[in-house]
Design a protein around this motif. Structure first.
Motif, PDB file in Angstrom:
ATOM      1  N   THR A 236       0.839  -1.205   0.000  1.00  0.00           N
ATOM      2  CA  THR A 236       0.000   0.000   0.000  1.00  0.00           C
ATOM      3  C   THR A 236       0.874   1.256   0.000  1.00  0.00           C
ATOM      4  O   THR A 236       1.820   1.370   0.786  1.00  0.00           O
ATOM      5  CB  THR A 236      -0.925   0.036   1.228  1.00  0.00           C
ATOM      6  OG1 THR A 236      -1.746  -1.136   1.223  1.00  0.00           O
ATOM      7  CG2 THR A 236      -1.815   1.270   1.211  1.00  0.00           C
ATOM      8  N   SER A 243      -5.033   6.233  -0.700  1.00  0.00           N
ATOM      9  CA  SER A 243      -4.052   5.138  -0.628  1.00  0.00           C
ATOM     10  C   SER A 243      -4.254   4.208  -1.828  1.00  0.00           C
ATOM     11  O   SER A 243      -5.342   4.164  -2.430  1.00  0.00           O
ATOM     12  CB  SER A 243      -4.198   4.348   0.681  1.00  0.00           C
ATOM     13  OG  SER A 243      -5.500   3.795   0.771  1.00  0.00           O
ATOM     14  N   VAL A 245      -3.281   0.200  -3.310  1.00  0.00           N
ATOM     15  CA  VAL A 245      -2.696  -1.144  -3.205  1.00  0.00           C
ATOM     16  C   VAL A 245      -2.172  -1.495  -4.591  1.00  0.00           C
ATOM     17  O   VAL A 245      -2.929  -1.494  -5.566  1.00  0.00           O
ATOM     18  CB  VAL A 245      -3.751  -2.171  -2.734  1.00  0.00           C
ATOM     19  CG1 VAL A 245      -3.124  -3.566  -2.678  1.00  0.00           C
ATOM     20  CG2 VAL A 245      -4.317  -1.782  -1.381  1.00  0.00           C
TER      21      VAL A 245
END
Length: 294
Positions: A236, A243, A245
């Protein structure tokens, strides 16, 4: 003889009466003249007193008008007006004799002269104020025009900055993904069958850009399978409040010229279906594509 004596006495009496009459006439004439003279003096004095009072009232009115203009000399003007008011009060109480009238006249002329001097000074101050006001207005106009010009320049600079920022952004092209099976010999054979896939080969091109800075660029690559799972490292990265991933990241040395980027994403048990590939530059999606495995 007796008749002659009687005539002489009569003449003497007549002479005495004549002298007394003349004396009375002279006395009456003198008294009349003195009364007329005193009346004339009194009338003249009263007239002078009224004239001086009228002049003082006019002088006070002039001071009142000057004070009403509220100049920087108002304090001095008020002090001088008080002198005029006090002089009017003294004149009102005076008997109006010649000596007093001479004194009041002298004081009136002194106050009048002082007012003339102060009036000239006030007029000078007014002219200076007018000049300063004109200069201030001109300065305000110039400053206003300068402010508008600066605002235009700032606007143009902001537009130019935005244009440069847009122009300096790197463009990612030709994002492609291919699936391969690895043989024991190390040879890679392209395949579309999910059960045979050992590695995904992802490639893209960073276009030439003469405006952008020469620097190391980091891209975050995200690969999502048909069941919405992120493949690879599944790390992440944070970008402000957002954010991401990602499957892997790759760092590229960019020197204003076209750069081809290729990286493998190994894996196993790949699912059948459609896969989505996204490339991010500091949290901003710059390229995307999809492919399918059967």
């Amino acid at each position: 003889m007796e008749n002659q004596k009687s005539n002489s006495n009569l003449k003497a009496v007549v002479a005495i009466l004549a002298v007394l009459l003349v004396g009375s006439l002279v006395y009456i004439f003198k008294m009349t003249s003195d009364a007329k003279e005193q009346l004339t003096v009194l009338t003249t004095t009263n007239t002078e007193k009224a004239t001086v009072m009228k002049d003082l009232e006019a002088l006070k009115a002039t001071y009142d008008a000057a004070i009403a203009e509220n100049t920087s000399m108002s304090g001095e003007l008020i002090a001088e007006r008080e002198k005029v008011v006090n002089l009017m009060s003294d004149l009102e109480k005076s008997k109006g004799d010649a000596a007093s009238m001479a004194k009041y006249k002298s004081q009136f002329f002194a106050l009048q002269t002082k007012l003339k001097g102060m009036t000239q000074e006030i007029e000078g101050l007014k002219k200076d104020k007018t000049i300063l006001t004109t200069q201030r207005d001109s300065t305000i106009t110039v400053l206003g025009e300068s402010k508008k010009y600066n605002e235009v320049l700032v606007g143009k600079n902001e537009e130019l900055t935005k244009t440069v920022e847009i122009a300096s952004k790197l463009t990612v092209l030709n994002l492609k993904t291919a699936a391969y099976k690895l043989r024991s010999s190390g040879k890679q054979i392209e395949t579309e069958k999910a059960g045979r896939v050992d590695v995904l080969k992802i490639s893209f091109t960073i276009a030439e850009n003469k405006v952008a800075k020469s620097e190391d660029k980091t891209y975050y690559v995200q690969v999502i399978d048909s069941k919405n799972n992120v493949l690879g490292e599944k790390k992440t990265a944070s970008f402000g409040d957002n954010s991401l991933v990602y499957s892997f990241l790759t760092t590229v040395k960019f020197e204003n010229k076209t750069v081809d980027v290729t990286q493998d994403l190994p894996g196993k048990n790949f699912e059948k279906g459609t896969y989505f590939v996204n490339v991010f530059d500091n949290g901003e999606l710059v390229s995307k594509s999809s492919f399918s495995l059967r």
